[in-house]
Motif scaffolding. Structure first.
Motif, PDB file in Angstrom:
ATOM      1  N   ARG A 677      11.612  -6.129  23.337  1.00  0.00           N
ATOM      2  CA  ARG A 677      13.018  -6.387  23.607  1.00  0.00           C
ATOM      3  C   ARG A 677      13.439  -7.844  23.369  1.00  0.00           C
ATOM      4  N   GLN A 744      17.159 -12.953  22.849  1.00  0.00           N
ATOM      5  CA  GLN A 744      17.434 -11.655  22.236  1.00  0.00           C
ATOM      6  C   GLN A 744      17.316 -11.695  20.733  1.00  0.00           C
ATOM      7  N   SER A 745      17.375 -12.889  20.174  1.00  0.00           N
ATOM      8  CA  SER A 745      17.313 -13.017  18.716  1.00  0.00           C
ATOM      9  C   SER A 745      15.914 -13.417  18.267  1.00  0.00           C
ATOM     10  N   HIS A 747      12.514 -13.879  16.611  1.00  0.00           N
ATOM     11  CA  HIS A 747      12.087 -13.440  15.293  1.00  0.00           C
ATOM     12  C   HIS A 747      10.907 -12.476  15.400  1.00  0.00           C
ATOM     13  N   VAL A 748      11.036 -11.366  14.720  1.00  0.00           N
ATOM     14  CA  VAL A 748       9.947 -10.399  14.681  1.00  0.00           C
ATOM     15  C   VAL A 748       9.559 -10.144  13.232  1.00  0.00           C
ATOM     16  N   VAL A 749       8.325  -9.717  13.030  1.00  0.00           N
ATOM     17  CA  VAL A 749       7.928  -9.228  11.712  1.00  0.00           C
ATOM     18  C   VAL A 749       7.185  -7.928  11.908  1.00  0.00           C
ATOM     19  N   LEU A 750       7.256  -7.098  10.914  1.00  0.00           N
ATOM     20  CA  LEU A 750       6.482  -5.868  10.943  1.00  0.00           C
ATOM     21  C   LEU A 750       5.031  -6.202  10.658  1.00  0.00           C
ATOM     22  N   SER A 752       3.173  -5.059   8.622  1.00  0.00           N
ATOM     23  CA  SER A 752       2.843  -5.061   7.197  1.00  0.00           C
ATOM     24  C   SER A 752       3.220  -6.363   6.500  1.00  0.00           C
ATOM     25  N   ALA A 753       3.950  -7.239   7.192  1.00  0.00           N
ATOM     26  CA  ALA A 753       4.414  -8.471   6.556  1.00  0.00           C
ATOM     27  C   ALA A 753       3.238  -9.350   6.161  1.00  0.00           C
ATOM     28  N   LYS A 761       8.774 -18.464   7.000  1.00  0.00           N
ATOM     29  CA  LYS A 761       9.655 -18.356   8.148  1.00  0.00           C
ATOM     30  C   LYS A 761       9.380 -19.486   9.140  1.00  0.00           C
ATOM     31  N   ILE A 773       5.451  -6.582  15.384  1.00  0.00           N
ATOM     32  CA  ILE A 773       5.690  -5.243  15.915  1.00  0.00           C
ATOM     33  C   ILE A 773       5.154  -4.206  14.931  1.00  0.00           C
ATOM     34  N   ASN A 774       4.845  -3.035  15.462  1.00  0.00           N
ATOM     35  CA  ASN A 774       4.416  -1.964  14.567  1.00  0.00           C
ATOM     36  C   ASN A 774       5.631  -1.132  14.169  1.00  0.00           C
ATOM     37  N   ASN A 777       8.309  -0.400  16.710  1.00  0.00           N
ATOM     38  CA  ASN A 777       8.823  -1.566  17.431  1.00  0.00           C
ATOM     39  C   ASN A 777       8.042  -1.846  18.701  1.00  0.00           C
TER      40      ASN A 777
END
Lengths: 809, 809
Positions: A677, A744-745, A747-750, A752-753, A761, A773-774, A777
């Motif tokens: 979150r 709340q903003s 930074h996330v990466v999947l 696979s990044a 970044k 995150i997977n 999420n």
């Protein structure tokens, strides 16, 4: 004072931890969450020392009898270490509901926006003025002390030229030098070790986003200023320009916060600038102002800050940085015009002045010679750096105690003085003393009516000597004298850099380079039978820039600094070519001297670009995991427990996850930690506990209403440790709602990044945490600066491979 | 030629679409997926014209009899429009498996890495040389043509001083000017309209990440070079410096691609630089080289590129940019030394030369006068920009046809000539002709043995006039003449900028500013009774920089350009102060002239910082949705259908979603489109279809093995339209696996992320698409440049509010 990490299990298990490449995702060994920090106050406050691995070693000598022999067999490969103790700056704004509300209220009023802007300009003005004044003080100090020394020795020499008492001025000279150097080194070793050296590596780290402890303290500034006056006046092979850059940065950090925690002063203005983001912006202005004052190069200063800091180019910011630089140049200019008794005649641009190159011209063909000289500069620079690197390792291993360091400084001072005296004694560079226009000419071993030009090499201030080498007439120096001078000074400078005394590297490099550049010019002149196309000034300048470039490997800012110091645009091209070639050649062997020092200290710097070969390294393989997370509504008890147990500074906030009842998931590829979150910071959690923002608190609404962003920054940068927040047993059962406070903003990466995308970044946005995150999420890991800085490349036989650094505490 | 979007339902429903703020998330009206593009070839190739809204209007006049009267009532508020037709650059690397493999193979070899680097340097060298040569050609052209004109008129004047035939030289003069200007304007209007103006707004857009169609074409370059020679020699109030910047950028784009599509040449080298990312880097080097050549300011050039481009500061890149600038300055220098018959005497730095300010000094107190002059510059600049803005709107509405534009240019040329002649006629600034040292002095209406100094204001090249105003002796010009000149030239320049002819704005601004600055100096001198502290050069320079700053509102690069053009570091502070004040004052009224032109054209530029007030605008409210997505394994038929129907350039790749059978989800807060996996580009999809990479293709493995990244870039930047990919009916039922081609590192944000955090991401990383996911990692929307550029702020009575721009096609 307890060192960071000492009470963690890691320290007792193994002090050194090496992971093999690419195994980390399935690695169940002790994990490394990279933003480690046992006590937030502690790290910024006391731990770590940039110029030694004191964090490890001093501790032992202090209170441990037998220094854990089981570790002695682990060989530290100093080229590949990363210390876990350095904290990162957080350039991100924590974008939570309170911040949003406040920003909205503020920015709806045009005046409020303007007022914030105006205060930033005021700060930049103050930074410029104070930096210029500091440069003036250093200049005046060096001038007065050197003058005193010179007068005393000159009197004795003049008396002794006839009598056989030349040993006597030598002794007085030695005594002067060693006394001064003793003061400088004791101050540095005992009061503030981080003030040693030029300070440029430390400022590079700061601008890159890593805090070297104590680096922007007022104590550091005072040590630096007094120390550098002693070192320069004490005749060491050092310059005062590097320390000026560090001084500017400290001034900026102090002014922008409107208080000094060391001096227990708080002016309560500039409160809203108390964040890593704002402070770093001002520090870059300070560093630029320092360069501007040192070299009379305001544009060069801006470019220096950008070249080193540079995840942030922003028009308004750069404009303010430039303003600081300009003001600093002007202030120093005014101060110097008073010192030199021509008040308001604004022609003294910087601490160093290269003199006018107005009529220095060159032919197109000479650019090929410039390339050759660049290559020589690169080779010599690489040699310099290699020797200094070995020496630094030696110092880290064997010269750890403070008194040992002081003694080393004294030894170098004595050796420097002796070398100078011997050179003067054996050289026969005597020139007729035409008229007494120059103040510091001495007869020494010359005949009456003559002065010793080799003595001038040593007795003038190094700045004046550089100028001399650039501009004095052909025939002033014999090539042999220059050669001995260059070679001797090369090794002296190499030995000197890294001593426990403030010391700049620019001037020694310029001196050595100008000397061998002049030799090249003289040889060419002889080879071409004085046909007149050889301009010694030109070759000295090219040699100087090649040498400096070979050692520090700076690029655009250095070119502009030299262009501004020479006030000559057409000379920019040869200077630039020599710097390009010197950098290319040098880079084949090793890094620039500043980077070497940074890496030897295990600072997690991030370079310019992601590593080659890193294209198929994925987030999954670089991230740290498992991750400590909090639920959106979390119990006070668990928050306190986690904060006490963990060293991290940022924690993901999740849903659908029970951290306490969860057992390690088996048979899953990657363990998950709930639906992501937002991210909450340690400092925010502590503030929430301190302000008692419990869901169960009947006054919650009222407290929330009064809460301001400023409350979070009050204690910046030395936040309260969790141990000092008092929570009653009843309150421990309460809960806290993190939703209004989390970023709340974030930074996330999947998962696979790729490594390279995460790297860009981090570098471009100045991040501290990125949550991985997977595809549902769910949090699977977190990437911090050290996870990225951990990798490096090596090349063998033209093949490049990735190696992983050892993380030590 | 079909215009973009013309065959979409949008055009028929409503050509103008305005959304009210914050309503978009629940807005079910026609959606705006912002990267609209009907035919990828079309947009880059033919559509759009920066200097008019021809995209809409020309079309009508061409083939539509009655121009859709229903739209006439919708009033276009030119301050708040955004055109959907501009394409964005994609600075991101599409990080897919093929790229990863290739990079890994390449970067494991040190030599391959070096070779790529070396070729980049070679390109930068070529850019520098060619830009310098182009500047030389322009310079030579202007000089020759002006010289010819001058000689002809001078002969006639000399003949007519006695006889009553002064109308005759006037006519010849007029004929010369109008003939030249006619050539320039016809070329611009009919051959390449984007070559009009200075080109700086277009280059700003390019560096910011938006493509103005045709901006970096070779046809544009030729039109620009010939046009600017005609315009300058034709006596218009224009400079040749701005066009130089544009020319440098075009040269860079051409050289870096190793081919010209217009000329159908392909050298097949530099193939791996065929991407937006590499091209934009080189274009910034070209722009810098252009500035460097125009002003002899290599450092200023670098800073210009950074100030305008600037999402990317990278040491290696900036270093190369600087190299280009340096080479360009040197090349022009060499060329000019030949033109001026002093070969290899490298002292002709740029197209414009401010002369030496060596002995120009100022007192501290005069800085207050500088502040006042800065304010005047700001006010005059704001007035200039306001008038030019109104004029631009007028032109967009009423001067649309090509012949109308040509006629307007001719009118301005005639008026300019008439104004000059009248000024010369009525002014009586005659000076004794001491000796004939200067070539362009004319007697005109003066007595014998005298020359008209006001004639010199107009007959010299504008560059020479600037230099004259800076340096000529007190008494050369009477204040009244200067005043009439400044006022007249102010309006002429204002009228001229935006005409259909290449025209720089720097020189006219400098001229006007230098003139009123000189007036200030003369007045001060009279007020202080010639006590000698007033230096006219100083006040002219400050006036010039204040005026220029008030119009263009550039900051650091402009300061450095002026510093380099004057070769004087101490003058930097007053110049900087005048620029700061001019910008501040001007910004209270309107934007800089370049930004005005950019915004009037509806280009989606992204500013430096997120808007104030945007802190609580969330991703959910700015994103575009619904979103067209593809499944990881997608049928060929659906790909073709979607690509034909949609204009988008990037499509999320998802799992767990069936796009065809899905009906709009009702009763959900935000519709979702499957679990996000990656992003695929239109160009990649087309290439996959063209190469027949179907899962069912028996040769798939073989094709994949031979596939290189280069294959994707072969057609860059004019990709094949989907209509031209031939797919058999059988193949339409095949499927394609997108997983190996999609960008796995695609940037995502959670729907809770704020506008400002997305903005910084876009700006810092140069993005084109950001996918918005919900807390289950399902795609809910996509954010493109236009979604961010759509918002702007307005201020009323000190209160700021956000307004949304109208998006027009």
């Amino acid at each position: 004072m307890p060192r960071s990490g000492e009470n963690t299990p890691l320290l007792n298990n193994s002090r050194l931890h090496s992971r093999t490449s690419r195994s980390s995702s399935s690695d169940s060994a002790p994990y490394f969450y990279s933003d480690i920090n046992s006590d937030p106050r502690d790290l910024r406050d006391g731990a770590g020392d940039f110029n030694s691995i004191e964090t490890l070693e001093d501790n032992h000598s202090g209170n441990v009898e037998n220094p854990e022999p089981q570790e002695k067999d682990v060989k530290i490969d100093e080229e590949h270490i990363l210390k876990a103790g350095f904290e990162s700056l957080d350039y991100e704004v924590s974008d939570n509901l309170i911040y949003q509300k406040e920003e909205k209220d503020k920015s709806s009023k045009k005046l409020a926006l303007h007022w914030r802007e105006v205060r930033r300009w005021i700060i930049c003005f103050l930074i410029g003025v104070l930096t210029g004044l500091t440069a003036g003080i250093i200049d005046l100090g060096v001038e007065k002390v050197s003058g005193l020394k010179f007068e005393s020795v000159k009197d004795l020499v003049d008396k002794c030229v006839t009598g056989n008492c030349m040993y006597y001025p030598l002794l007085v000279w030695l005594a002067f030098n060693m006394g001064l150097v003793l003061v400088g080194s004791i101050l540095t070793a005992y009061v503030e070790p981080v003030a040693a050296g030029s300070g440029i590596p430390q400022i590079k780290c700061y601008l890159n986003g890593v805090i070297v402890p104590h680096v922007v303290r007022i104590k550091t500034l005072i040590t630096k200023v007094v120390g550098v006056v002693c070192a320069v006046a004490g005749g060491l092979a050092v310059g005062k320009e590097g320390p000026m850059i560090h001084s500017g940065a400290v001034i900026a950090a102090g002014v922008s916060q409107g208080r000094s925690t060391s001096l227990k002063l708080d002016f309560s203005i500039f409160k809203d600038f108390r964040s890593d983001r704002e402070k770093r912006d001002f520090v870059s202005a300070g560093a630029a102002a320092g360069v501007a004052a040192a070299f009379g190069a305001p544009v060069g200063g801006v470019l220096f800050s950008l070249e080193e800091g540079a995840s942030f180019w922003n028009q308004a910011l750069v404009w303010r940085i430039f303003f600081s630089s300009m003001v600093s140049t002007m202030t120093l200019n005014i101060v110097q015009s008073y010192i030199k008794n021509h008040p308001w005649e604004l022609s003294y641009a910087g601490l160093i002045n290269f003199g006018t190159f107005g009529n220095v011209n060159y032919q197109f063909m000479e650019l090929f010679l410039v390339i050759v000289m660049g290559a020589i500069g690169g080779l010599l620079g690489a040699l310099f750096n290699h020797i200094n690197f070995k020496l630094t390792i030696f110092r880290m291993r064997f010269i750890q105690r403070r008194w040992q360091r002081v003694i080393e400084v004294i030894m170098v001072a004595a050796y420097t003085a002796a070398f100078a005296y011997i050179l003067i004694f054996f050289s026969q560079d005597c020139l007729p003393l035409v008229e007494n226009r120059e103040p510091m000419l001495m007869q020494y071993f010359c005949k009456d009516g003559e002065f010793s030009s080799s003595a001038r090499l040593f007795f003038d201030t190094p700045e004046a000597t550089v100028k001399n080498l650039f501009h004095s007439n052909p025939g002033t120096y014999r090539p042999l004298t220059l050669f001995i001078f260059a070679a001797g000074y090369f090794f002296l400078a190499c030995w000197t850099y890294g001593l426990s005394v403030p010391s700049g590297l620019f001037i020694p490099s310029l001196l050595v380079g100008a000397a061998w550049g002049r030799i090249v010019g003289i040889v060419l002149s002889m080879a071409s039978e004085n046909s007149g196309w050889v301009n010694l000034s030109f070759y000295s300048l090219v040699g100087a820039s090649a040498m400096l470039g070979g050692i520090v490997r700076m690029t655009i800012s250095l070119t502009v600094i030299i262009m501004e110091a020479t006030s000559n645009v057409p000379l920019g091209l040869p200077v630039m070519i020599s710097l390009i070639v010197a950098k290319w050649v040098g880079d084949q062997f090793n890094e620039g001297i500043y980077d070497i020092h940074i890496h030897v200290q295990g600072v997690p710097m991030l370079g310019w670009e992601p590593l080659p070969l890193s294209a198929n390294l994925s987030a999954k393989s670089v991230m740290s995991h498992p991750v400590s997370v909090f639920r959106t509504v979390e119990t006070v008890e668990r928050i306190i427990r986690v904060l006490k147990e963990e060293k991290h500074n940022g924690f993901p906030v999740v849903m659908d996850y029970d951290p306490d009842s969860s057992t390690p998931q088996e048979n899953v590829e990657v363990e998950t930690f709930g639906t992501f979150r937002g991210l909450i910071l340690r400092s925010q959690l502590i503030m929430m506990l301190k302000k008692k923002l419990f869901v169960e608190n009947p006054n919650l609404q009222k407290i929330l209403k009064d809460l301001k962003m400023e409350n979070f920054n009050d204690l910046y940068p030395r936040y309260l440790p969790i141990q000092r927040v008092s929570i009653s047993p009843e309150e421990a059962n309460f809960t806290v709602n993190l939703e209004a406070f989390m970023n709340q903003s974030q930074h996330v990466v999947l998962e696979s990044a790729s490594y390279s995308s995460i790297f860009s970044k981090f570098r471009s946005l100045g991040l501290r945490h990125v949550v991985v995150i997977n595809f549902q999420n769910q949090v699977v890991g977190i990437v911090t600066r050290k996870d990225l800085a951990r990798y490096t490349v090596e090349s063998h036989n033209g093949q490049i491979s990735i190696v992983e650094k050892m993380i030590i505490l």
